[in-house]
Design an enzyme around this catalytic site. Sequence first.
Site, PDB file in Angstrom:
ATOM      1  CB  SER A   1      -0.933  -0.001   1.211  1.00  0.00           C
ATOM      2  OG  SER A   1      -1.758   1.140   1.211  1.00  0.00           O
TER       3      SER A   1
ATOM      4  N   GLY B   1     -11.898   0.689   5.407  1.00  0.00           N
ATOM      5  CA  GLY B   1     -10.908  -0.378   5.550  1.00  0.00           C
ATOM      6  C   GLY B   1      -9.507   0.182   5.544  1.00  0.00           C
TER       7      GLY B   1
ATOM      8  CG  ASP C   1     -10.241  -1.247   9.320  1.00  0.00           C
ATOM      9  OD1 ASP C   1     -10.895  -2.283   9.588  1.00  0.00           O
ATOM     10  OD2 ASP C   1      -9.333  -1.230   8.477  1.00  0.00           O
TER      11      ASP C   1
ATOM     12  CG  ASP D   1     -19.887  -4.326  10.315  1.00  0.00           C
ATOM     13  OD1 ASP D   1     -19.452  -4.346   9.143  1.00  0.00           O
ATOM     14  OD2 ASP D   1     -20.468  -5.289  10.833  1.00  0.00           O
TER      15      ASP D   1
ATOM     16  CE  LYS E   1      -3.148   0.525  -2.850  1.00  0.00           C
ATOM     17  NZ  LYS E   1      -2.972  -0.884  -2.422  1.00  0.00           N
TER      18      LYS E   1
ATOM     19  CG  HIS F   1      -8.983  -7.776  -3.863  1.00  0.00           C
ATOM     20  ND1 HIS F   1      -7.751  -8.239  -4.257  1.00  0.00           N
ATOM     21  CD2 HIS F   1      -8.821  -7.336  -2.585  1.00  0.00           C
ATOM     22  CE1 HIS F   1      -6.891  -8.111  -3.268  1.00  0.00           C
ATOM     23  NE2 HIS F   1      -7.514  -7.556  -2.241  1.00  0.00           N
TER      24      HIS F   1
END
Length: 386
Positions: free
Chosen positions: A207, A231, A254, A274, A288, A292
């Site tokens: 990152s 996140g 997060d 959450d 980012k 996925h």
Amino acid sequence: MAEIPTSSNPSDDLETQKLNGNEEDYDHHHDEDPESDDENYEYALQIAEMLPFPMVMKTAIELDLLGIIATAGPDRQLSAAEIAAALPAAGNPDAPAMLDRMLYLLATYSVVTCTAVDGGASGGVVRKYGLAPVAKYFVSNKDGVSLGALISLNQGQAFLASWSKLKEAVLEGGIPFNKFHGMEVFHYQGTDPRFNEIFNKAMYDQSTYTIKKIVRRYKGFENIQRLVDVGGGLGHTLRVITSNYPSIKGINFDLPHVIQHAPTIPGVEHVGGDMFESIPNGDAIFMKCLLHDWSDEHCLKILKNCYKALPRKGKVIVVEMNMIEEPQTTPLAKAISQLDVGMMTQSPGGKERTRREFQTLAEAAGFAEFNPVCHVACFWVMEFLK
């Protein structure tokens, strides 16, 4: 090791085929281009013997072999004996010979360079090894990051063991990681401190490398006043963004047990919660390598919560790899496909998606416009506009 089949008299086999009436097999064999067939067999053998490369890379990272070469200076090459001498407590007299064989393998993959010099009185040759261009990504840079931790993560015991359950998962369903460890990877982190350390280091390093490139190339942070990083972990991504755009108020969002360890960062507020329940309001939301990790169903929940948190004309900035619709043989296509199968094996429904699939998700969540903006270091920066 695989044994290459040999024959004392290859024509014997062909004559036997003719005598047995297998003329079709004989003619097919007879018409083959020997050179092409040799190349195909060599490639097949490489596939059959491919495990040593990633495992040698892992060991090279753990021993810091590339770092030792880098420390010697730009364009320097060292012998295996010189590298072995730099290892801590290398009491094994066979270490130089072992390292030479390992580095030879890395040279065949263009990770290191190699020059063979006359061995002098000892006879034979002495091979000296330097860093090939790709090696810089496996040596800590000025920020202290590299892709070495990602190798340690992927070739580490926790992930490696999961692959033994892939066949079972295909036939019976389920996630290989869960089948082997009895829990999801994100829960497993809390039970294995070493795995958690390597996992976090791998994510942080990658990152850190990519976000600096993104900030230089992507101009969509301009005019944003309140940016929510969903996140965001410990807030390192927002640290880079807000240091380049001081007018942005950053919200690092997060899970509570994650942000409780987050350091104080000027211009950044840490918020626990959450993302499947709700997301803090902002005029832009940044994500980012988050989508996925999750199935389409989970992604829709996240994106719909993003939609609710945005004002009219607000946007979600999504940074993800884009799966290529037809397989290619480029390094990028292989890297994305490898990651995709890795996500299938290790994560709860995660996958790499094509651009068309991202657009479908954006539209299903209610966004009016989907805009792929720029490509940065294997990733696409995409905007979902409300």
